[in-house]
Each structure stands twice: as structure tokens, then as C-alpha cells.
Design a protein around this motif. Structure first.
Motif, mmCIF file in Angstrom:
data_model
loop_
_atom_site.group_PDB
_atom_site.id
_atom_site.type_symbol
_atom_site.label_atom_id
_atom_site.label_comp_id
_atom_site.label_asym_id
_atom_site.label_seq_id
_atom_site.Cartn_x
_atom_site.Cartn_y
_atom_site.Cartn_z
ATOM 1 N N GLY A 86 0.806 -1.214 0.000
ATOM 2 C CA GLY A 86 0.000 0.000 0.000
ATOM 3 C C GLY A 86 0.837 1.259 0.000
ATOM 4 N N PHE A 87 1.887 1.290 0.805
ATOM 5 C CA PHE A 87 2.753 2.465 0.885
ATOM 6 C C PHE A 87 3.432 2.718 -0.460
ATOM 7 N N ASN A 205 4.266 -4.107 8.771
ATOM 8 C CA ASN A 205 3.367 -3.179 9.459
ATOM 9 C C ASN A 205 4.179 -2.008 9.978
ATOM 10 N N ILE A 206 3.499 -0.964 10.395
ATOM 11 C CA ILE A 206 4.167 0.281 10.766
ATOM 12 C C ILE A 206 4.414 0.396 12.268
ATOM 13 N N ILE A 340 -1.438 10.440 10.417
ATOM 14 C CA ILE A 340 -0.646 9.661 9.460
ATOM 15 C C ILE A 340 -1.366 9.599 8.117
ATOM 16 N N ASP A 341 -2.674 9.386 8.162
ATOM 17 C CA ASP A 341 -3.457 9.388 6.919
ATOM 18 C C ASP A 341 -3.295 10.717 6.182
ATOM 19 N N THR A 496 -2.118 2.169 7.350
ATOM 20 C CA THR A 496 -2.516 2.473 8.728
ATOM 21 C C THR A 496 -3.576 1.532 9.279
ATOM 22 N N GLY A 497 -4.200 0.758 8.394
ATOM 23 C CA GLY A 497 -5.241 -0.157 8.864
ATOM 24 C C GLY A 497 -6.543 0.566 9.120
#
Length: 497
Positions: A86-87, A205-206, A340-341, A496-497
């Protein structure tokens, strides 16, 4: 071999194809110096093909897969490997789609202005995209660093394009800042992280990062600071001076630097490292996030104040970029979901709006030979499409609905309240006021100002359609992603989920 395995191999190998297309396109362009039409056809074809290949990753990612393609291994835990998640897609979609628009705009600009060295320009432009796509699709910190340096080297000839004293001075400052910070800050950090961890691979994951939990706090802080300053393409003060200096380049290069390949590489690398090397948990534990947010908040305000003082349109846009880039880092540094979004989606929102602004600056110069805002009074009445697009893109930078920048500001404001940071909230409000201060006068002068004495209202018209159409496409996309942000937000939510 079963069908599913074959499908996975095909999907993963497309990662390598995405990197090869701009590289191969550049090599072919170099051989076509005496055939400009074919040279530009190759550039256009390569850009469209790359965009299609990047789009082909979407079904697998939406199905929950992560695409990985190892190229070669150097040492245990150290390899050149590509990955789409995604990133990655946030930046890969921006770079590939804007290359299509920028190629068509560049053809119109370079021919209208009769620019020299067009073959070299097209080749280096493609190489810069090669580096940017490599950065976007990097699976580890080593691959990221490798492509980061490729971008620096390949864009040097673009900054020095005119080969005069001014361009050489700007290019020298550009390359010295970027290579020095990478060698003295970033490379030592990478080596120490490899020694501590045994690899440089990004996790999936972040939250956890890759730094061992028993690492001394001061070492982690030092590594973090070195990474922030090492990726100097992010434009964070005090390592920002290269960016205004690079404005001596032709306008398509400025657009490339500020919207596609260079500064976006800087903030992408910075935020990728913050989230995937250090991770949200480590940054919270060592209180790295909030100080970073205030530090880049200083850049946001000071760069905006400097922008107010610039009469040269490209210089004003350059300092606007310095300011706007720090929104991305600020959002990630707040470490709350909405913040973050907001930071990550601004990679997209800023790119389309800022490339529109630089395209407009180039169109204004081609049509009127004017570079200074004080000379542009009344031009909006003879160039309504160009200045109309400039006005809309300015609203995006300000953060007004329904343009893309509003989505950024909304998420950042909510995120600052989630983090209980009134100071950050005030920085965002103050920066919005400053945005109005340095963008609104340009549009006001253009549409309502009086033409200078002796200059007739007629005689100046819109730039060629080959420049005007890309401007209108870019600004339209900026409005569409402001009204319908869901398409790009789906990739942000994968992070970010």
C-alpha cells in the motif's frame, strides 16, 4: 506448476518491468538525437506503459497480497529487492501518472521555447523516473538508498541544463547538499542499523519497526536524526537551500523536482523510514514523534514567510514546496491514525496541485516572457485557462474545499486534536493564513490588476495546447481526488489499517 503460482510469478515480475521501462526508454531516447519526433514518441510510450504496469499491481494488493521480486543478493540480509504494498502504491501511482502528463507538457514547452539539449533532457527525465519508481518499489532500506542516489545523479544534468554560470551554481549546490547529507548522515546510519539488526528489510506493518528492543535509547535517537537529515530531498530546514537554487532549471524540470521525482522521493524515504524502520511503537516510547512535528512545523512557518517576500513566481512556489513537504512529515510524526493518513495522502494531493502551479508558471513565461508576479497584473484576462487553473491549484495548497488539499488539512487538523497538540493545531492554522497571503495576490493581480503602462490588453494569449491540456488535466485530477479521495485513500488505509 499450478495456475496460482504462475500468476504470482507474473505479477511479481511486473515489479522488475516497472523499473526497466523508464530505464530502457531513456537508453532508446539517447540514440534518437536526430529524430525528435520518434524520440518524443518513445518518451510518451514509455510513460503510458509504466502507468499501465503500475495499475496492474492494484488487483493483487486489494486482494491482500504483497508483491516481492528479489533481483540480487549482496550479503546475508542485504539485497536489492522490489516490493509493492500500500505504501509503495501511494508514490508509484503519483510518479507514473504524472510522468505521462509531464512528458506531453515538456514537449510543448521545450519546442515553444526552443530549448537546447532536448535529447539529454528527455533521457535524464526518464532516468529520474527510473530512480523514483525504484524508490517507491524498494523492499528494504538498502534498495531505497541505492535508488535515492540514482535520482540525485540523474537529475543533476537537468538542473544544469542551460550550462551557464547560474545553472552550474544551482546544480553544484543541488548535488553537494544531497550527496553530502546522504554520505555523512544516511550511509553511516544504514551501516549501523545493518550491524544492529542483521538486515535492512522493511516489516509488513508500521508498528514494530526493525530496531531491536534492547538497543540503547540514545543510539536509536541518533540513528533517527541521521535518517531525517540524511534524506535532504525532504526539504527540511536547514538542509533546504538546494531547492530554491534548483529553480534555474527549465520549468518542466522544476515541476519534476517539486512534484514528482525529487522532493517526493525525499519525503517518501523519510516517512518510509520513520514508519517501517523505527516504527510507531518505538517512536512513541522514545518520544521521537512530537518533537519532530514541532521541528518541521518551524520549516512550515518560516518557509511560508519567506515565500511571501518572493516576487519571482518560481521562487515563491519553491518556498511553498519547502513548507508543504513538511506537512507530510508532520502528519506521520504525530503518530495518530488521522494524522498519518493526512501526511501520506498529501504525497498525492501536493503532487498534482504543485505540478499544476509550475506548469502554469511555465505557460505564463512562454506566452508573456514574464517571471515576476509584479509584472502579471491583468494577464488573467488574456490567459483565463492558465490563471484559472493556477487559482484552483492555489486553493488546494491553501486547503480549501473541494480541491485535494482540503482532504490533507482536514486529516491533519483532526490528527493534531487526537494527539492533544494545540501548538500543532495553531501551526496548521497559521500556515493556512500564510498560504492565502502568498497565493491569493497572484490570482488577484492576474484577474483584477491593471496592465503596466504601455502594455496593451491584447497580444498575449494562452500557451500552446500541448502545454495547456496537461495543465487542465492536472488541475482536474486535483479537484477529482479532492471530491472523491477514496481511490488513493484505500492505499493509505493499507498502511494504517
Amino acid at each position: 506448476m499450478d495456475a496460482v503460482s504462475t500468476t504470482n510469478i507474473v505479477e511479481n515480475s511486473c515489479l522488475l518491468l516497472a523499473v526497466i521501462i523508464p530505464l530502457f526508454g531513456s537508453l532508446v531516447v539517447m540514440t534518437l538525437k536526430n529524430n525528435p519526433n520518434l524520440r518524443e514518441a518513445i518518451s510518451c510510450s514509455a510513460s503510458v506503459l509504466l502507468f499501465i504496469v503500475v495499475l496492474s499491481f492494484i488487483p493483487a494488493l486489494k486482494a491482500g497480497s504483497t508483491l516481492v521480486f528479489p533481483i540480487f543478493k549482496i550479503l546475508p540480509g542485504l539485497s536489492v529487492t522490489l516490493r509493492a504494498d500500500g505504501f509503495s502504491m501511494i508514490f508509484a501511482l503519483v510518479a507514473s501518472s504524472l510522468w505521462v502528463i509531464a512528458v506531453f507538457y515538456s514537449m510543448g514547452y521545450m519546442r515553444a521555447h526552443d530549448e537546447p539539449y532536448q535529447t539529454r533532457f528527455n533521457a535524464c527525465f526518464a532516468l529520474a523516473i527510473f530512480g523514483a519508481i525504484g524508490v517507491a518499489l524498494s523492499d528494504n532500506l538498502f534498495t531505497l538508498y541505492l535508488f535515492y542516489e540514482i535520482v540525485s545523479v540523474c537529475t543533476y544534468p537537468l538542473v544544469a541544463h542551460h550550462q551557464d554560470k547560474e545553472s552550474y551554481d544551482g546544480a553544484r549546490k543541488y548535488i553537494v547538499y544531497l550527496t553530502t547529507t546522504a554520505k555523512f548522515f544516511l550511509l553511516p546510519a544504514l551501516i549501523l542499523i545493518y550491524v544492529l539488526v542483521g538486515n535492512l528489510d522493511f516489516p509488513h506493518n508500521i508498528f514494530t519497526g526493525i530496531i531491536p528492543a534492547d538497543t540503547k535509547g540514545w543510539i536509536v535517537v541518533l540513528l533517527y536524526v541521521f535518517c531525517i537529515f540524511g534524506f535532504a530531498k525532504n526539504g527540511v530546514m536547514p538542509f533546504h537551500h538546494w531547492l530554491p537554487g534548483a529553480m534555474v532549471a527549465p520549468t518542466p524540470v522544476s515541476a519534476l523536482l517539486h512534484a514528482v521525482a525529487v522532493v517526493k522521493v525525499g519525503v517518501f524515504c523519510t516517512t518510509r523510514t520513520m514508519l517501517y524502520v523505527f516504527g510507531v511503537d518505538t517512536m512513541n516510547m522514545l518520544n521521537l514523534g512530537i518533537p519532530t512535528a514541532y521541528f518541521v512545523g518551524f520549516t512550515i512557518i518560516v518557509a511560508s514567510v519567506i515565500a511571501l517576500s518572493k516576487d519571482n513566481l518560481k521562487a515563491r512556489l519553491a518556498y511553498s514546496t519547502v513548507s508543504q513537504l513538511s506537512y507530510i512529515i508532520l502528519g506521520v510524526a504525530l503518530l495518530t491514525p488521522h494524522a498519518i493518513d493526512g501526511g501520506l495522502i498529501h504525497i498525492v494531493n501536493h503532487a498534482f496541485s504543485k505540478i499544476t502551479l509550475f506548469f502554469c508558471a511555465g505557460a505564463i513565461f512562454i506566452a508573456s516572457h514574464k517571471k515576476y508576479i509584479s509584472e502579471m497584473s491583468g494577464l488573467g484576462r488574456t490567459m483565463p485557462f492558465t490563471f484559472g487553473a493556477f487559482a484552483v491549484a492555489s486553493l488546494s495548497m491553501i486547503g480549501a474545499p473541494p480541491v485535494a488539499g482540503f482532504v490533507t488539512k482536514w486529516y491533519l487538523l483532526v490528527g493534531s486534536m487526537e494527539a492533544h497538540q494545540v501548538g500543532i493545531l495553531l501551526i496548521l492554522i497559521a500556515s493556512t493564513v500564510l498560504n492565502v497571503g502568498y497565493f491569493a495576490p497572484v490570482t488577484y493581480k492576474a484577474f483584477f490588476g491593471k496592465r503596466p503602462a504601455g502594455e496593451p490588453e491584447t497580444g498575449i494569449k494562452e500557451a500552446p495546447l500541448s502545454m495547456l491540456i496537461p495543465i487542465l488535466i492536472a488541475v482536474t485530477v486535483s479537484v477529482v481526488i479532492g471530491i472523491f479521495p477514496g481511490f488513493m485513500m484505500q492505499f493509505v488505509k493499507m498502511v494504517t489499517g
